[in-house]
Design a protein around this motif. Sequence first.
Motif, PDB file in Angstrom:
ATOM      1  N   TYR A  23     -18.441  21.775 -22.662  1.00  0.00           N
ATOM      2  CA  TYR A  23     -19.870  21.497 -22.747  1.00  0.00           C
ATOM      3  C   TYR A  23     -20.159  20.602 -23.950  1.00  0.00           C
ATOM      4  O   TYR A  23     -20.902  19.641 -23.842  1.00  0.00           O
ATOM      5  N   GLN A  24     -19.534  20.890 -25.096  1.00  0.00           N
ATOM      6  CA  GLN A  24     -19.747  20.076 -26.283  1.00  0.00           C
ATOM      7  C   GLN A  24     -19.207  18.666 -26.078  1.00  0.00           C
ATOM      8  O   GLN A  24     -19.797  17.699 -26.526  1.00  0.00           O
ATOM      9  N   LYS A  25     -18.092  18.542 -25.381  1.00  0.00           N
ATOM     10  CA  LYS A  25     -17.508  17.235 -25.135  1.00  0.00           C
ATOM     11  C   LYS A  25     -18.453  16.381 -24.290  1.00  0.00           C
ATOM     12  O   LYS A  25     -18.661  15.211 -24.555  1.00  0.00           O
ATOM     13  N   ALA A  26     -19.057  16.964 -23.263  1.00  0.00           N
ATOM     14  CA  ALA A  26     -20.004  16.229 -22.430  1.00  0.00           C
ATOM     15  C   ALA A  26     -21.225  15.822 -23.246  1.00  0.00           C
ATOM     16  O   ALA A  26     -21.755  14.742 -23.085  1.00  0.00           O
ATOM     17  N   GLU A  27     -21.675  16.680 -24.127  1.00  0.00           N
ATOM     18  CA  GLU A  27     -22.824  16.363 -24.962  1.00  0.00           C
ATOM     19  C   GLU A  27     -22.487  15.230 -25.931  1.00  0.00           C
ATOM     20  O   GLU A  27     -23.295  14.333 -26.137  1.00  0.00           O
ATOM     21  N   LEU A  28     -21.290  15.233 -26.489  1.00  0.00           N
ATOM     22  CA  LEU A  28     -20.877  14.161 -27.381  1.00  0.00           C
ATOM     23  C   LEU A  28     -20.775  12.834 -26.639  1.00  0.00           C
ATOM     24  O   LEU A  28     -21.128  11.800 -27.175  1.00  0.00           O
ATOM     25  N   ASN A  29     -20.308  12.860 -25.397  1.00  0.00           N
ATOM     26  CA  ASN A  29     -20.237  11.627 -24.608  1.00  0.00           C
ATOM     27  C   ASN A  29     -21.626  11.061 -24.340  1.00  0.00           C
ATOM     28  O   ASN A  29     -21.816   9.861 -24.373  1.00  0.00           O
ATOM     29  N   LEU A  30     -22.581  11.921 -24.062  1.00  0.00           N
ATOM     30  CA  LEU A  30     -23.939  11.456 -23.834  1.00  0.00           C
ATOM     31  C   LEU A  30     -24.505  10.824 -25.104  1.00  0.00           C
ATOM     32  O   LEU A  30     -25.152   9.777 -25.047  1.00  0.00           O
ATOM     33  N   TYR A  31     -24.244  11.431 -26.234  1.00  0.00           N
ATOM     34  CA  TYR A  31     -24.682  10.879 -27.508  1.00  0.00           C
ATOM     35  C   TYR A  31     -24.014   9.521 -27.767  1.00  0.00           C
ATOM     36  O   TYR A  31     -24.662   8.574 -28.187  1.00  0.00           O
ATOM     37  N   TYR A  32     -22.716   9.444 -27.478  1.00  0.00           N
ATOM     38  CA  TYR A  32     -21.969   8.194 -27.645  1.00  0.00           C
ATOM     39  C   TYR A  32     -22.551   7.092 -26.764  1.00  0.00           C
ATOM     40  O   TYR A  32     -22.782   5.969 -27.210  1.00  0.00           O
ATOM     41  N   VAL A  33     -22.793   7.404 -25.502  1.00  0.00           N
ATOM     42  CA  VAL A  33     -23.326   6.416 -24.568  1.00  0.00           C
ATOM     43  C   VAL A  33     -24.714   5.966 -25.011  1.00  0.00           C
ATOM     44  O   VAL A  33     -25.029   4.766 -24.967  1.00  0.00           O
ATOM     45  N   ALA A  34     -25.545   6.890 -25.453  1.00  0.00           N
ATOM     46  CA  ALA A  34     -26.890   6.529 -25.909  1.00  0.00           C
ATOM     47  C   ALA A  34     -26.824   5.588 -27.112  1.00  0.00           C
ATOM     48  O   ALA A  34     -27.566   4.595 -27.176  1.00  0.00           O
ATOM     49  N   CYS A  35     -25.934   5.881 -28.047  1.00  0.00           N
ATOM     50  CA  CYS A  35     -25.773   5.012 -29.221  1.00  0.00           C
ATOM     51  C   CYS A  35     -25.244   3.633 -28.824  1.00  0.00           C
ATOM     52  O   CYS A  35     -25.728   2.609 -29.326  1.00  0.00           O
ATOM     53  N   GLU A  36     -24.281   3.595 -27.930  1.00  0.00           N
ATOM     54  CA  GLU A  36     -23.718   2.326 -27.482  1.00  0.00           C
ATOM     55  C   GLU A  36     -24.762   1.478 -26.754  1.00  0.00           C
ATOM     56  O   GLU A  36     -24.836   0.268 -26.959  1.00  0.00           O
ATOM     57  N   VAL A  37     -25.577   2.102 -25.916  1.00  0.00           N
ATOM     58  CA  VAL A  37     -26.620   1.372 -25.199  1.00  0.00           C
ATOM     59  C   VAL A  37     -27.643   0.816 -26.186  1.00  0.00           C
ATOM     60  O   VAL A  37     -28.075  -0.339 -26.063  1.00  0.00           O
ATOM     61  N   LEU A  38     -27.998   1.603 -27.186  1.00  0.00           N
ATOM     62  CA  LEU A  38     -28.941   1.142 -28.208  1.00  0.00           C
ATOM     63  C   LEU A  38     -28.376  -0.058 -28.973  1.00  0.00           C
ATOM     64  O   LEU A  38     -29.070  -1.049 -29.185  1.00  0.00           O
ATOM     65  N   VAL A  39     -27.111   0.027 -29.359  1.00  0.00           N
ATOM     66  CA  VAL A  39     -26.459  -1.081 -30.062  1.00  0.00           C
ATOM     67  C   VAL A  39     -26.394  -2.312 -29.164  1.00  0.00           C
ATOM     68  O   VAL A  39     -26.635  -3.440 -29.618  1.00  0.00           O
ATOM     69  N   ALA A  40     -26.082  -2.120 -27.890  1.00  0.00           N
ATOM     70  CA  ALA A  40     -25.996  -3.250 -26.959  1.00  0.00           C
ATOM     71  C   ALA A  40     -27.349  -3.934 -26.812  1.00  0.00           C
ATOM     72  O   ALA A  40     -27.430  -5.174 -26.809  1.00  0.00           O
ATOM     73  N   ILE A  41     -28.413  -3.159 -26.713  1.00  0.00           N
ATOM     74  CA  ILE A  41     -29.751  -3.744 -26.571  1.00  0.00           C
ATOM     75  C   ILE A  41     -30.101  -4.565 -27.802  1.00  0.00           C
ATOM     76  O   ILE A  41     -30.564  -5.710 -27.697  1.00  0.00           O
ATOM     77  N   PHE A  42     -29.874  -3.993 -28.982  1.00  0.00           N
ATOM     78  CA  PHE A  42     -30.172  -4.726 -30.209  1.00  0.00           C
ATOM     79  C   PHE A  42     -29.298  -5.971 -30.346  1.00  0.00           C
ATOM     80  O   PHE A  42     -29.761  -7.028 -30.798  1.00  0.00           O
ATOM     81  N   ALA A  43     -28.028  -5.873 -29.966  1.00  0.00           N
ATOM     82  CA  ALA A  43     -27.120  -7.015 -30.062  1.00  0.00           C
ATOM     83  C   ALA A  43     -27.556  -8.140 -29.134  1.00  0.00           C
ATOM     84  O   ALA A  43     -27.582  -9.309 -29.532  1.00  0.00           O
TER      85      ALA A  43
END
Length: 151
Positions: A23-43
């Motif tokens: 469960y924690q691993k899935a939550e960390l992946n969601l956090y990772y994806v959200a951060c990556e999408v945010l960085v991609a949008i800003f980039a």
Amino acid sequence: METSELFTSIENTTNSTVGTNEYQKAELNLYYVACEVLVAIFAVVGNALVIFVFRRERRLRRRTNYYIVSLAAADLLVGLLGIPFAILSSVGLPVNLHACLFTVSLLVVLCTISIFCLVAVSVDRYWAILHPMGYSRNVRTKTALGESVGD
């Protein structure tokens, strides 16, 4: 407590721990994806603005700014292609060997291009600060564009 009860207790503890980690691993992946999408949008938005302003304003077409625009173009490609492929590889896609090799190779190439553009900007600025007179004499816009000076 008997031996069989002890093993059952250990199994239950192990199973509940594994379930919590998944469960924690899935939550960390969601956090990772959200951060990556945010960085991609800003980039993408930031670097597209840099390229747009450079194309629009003729006053910005100086030798140093060509290095900045090449860095912006490289980072734009990282935002458009590199980050989505990184997200896909974090979830285990693609599963095909050739597609996986292509994805990883694309990530490495895009990040390497971005790093080399940053090195070019750094070397250009270093040389301009260390040798200001020689820089203005020897470095031309054609040099920054990669064209031969004799043309």
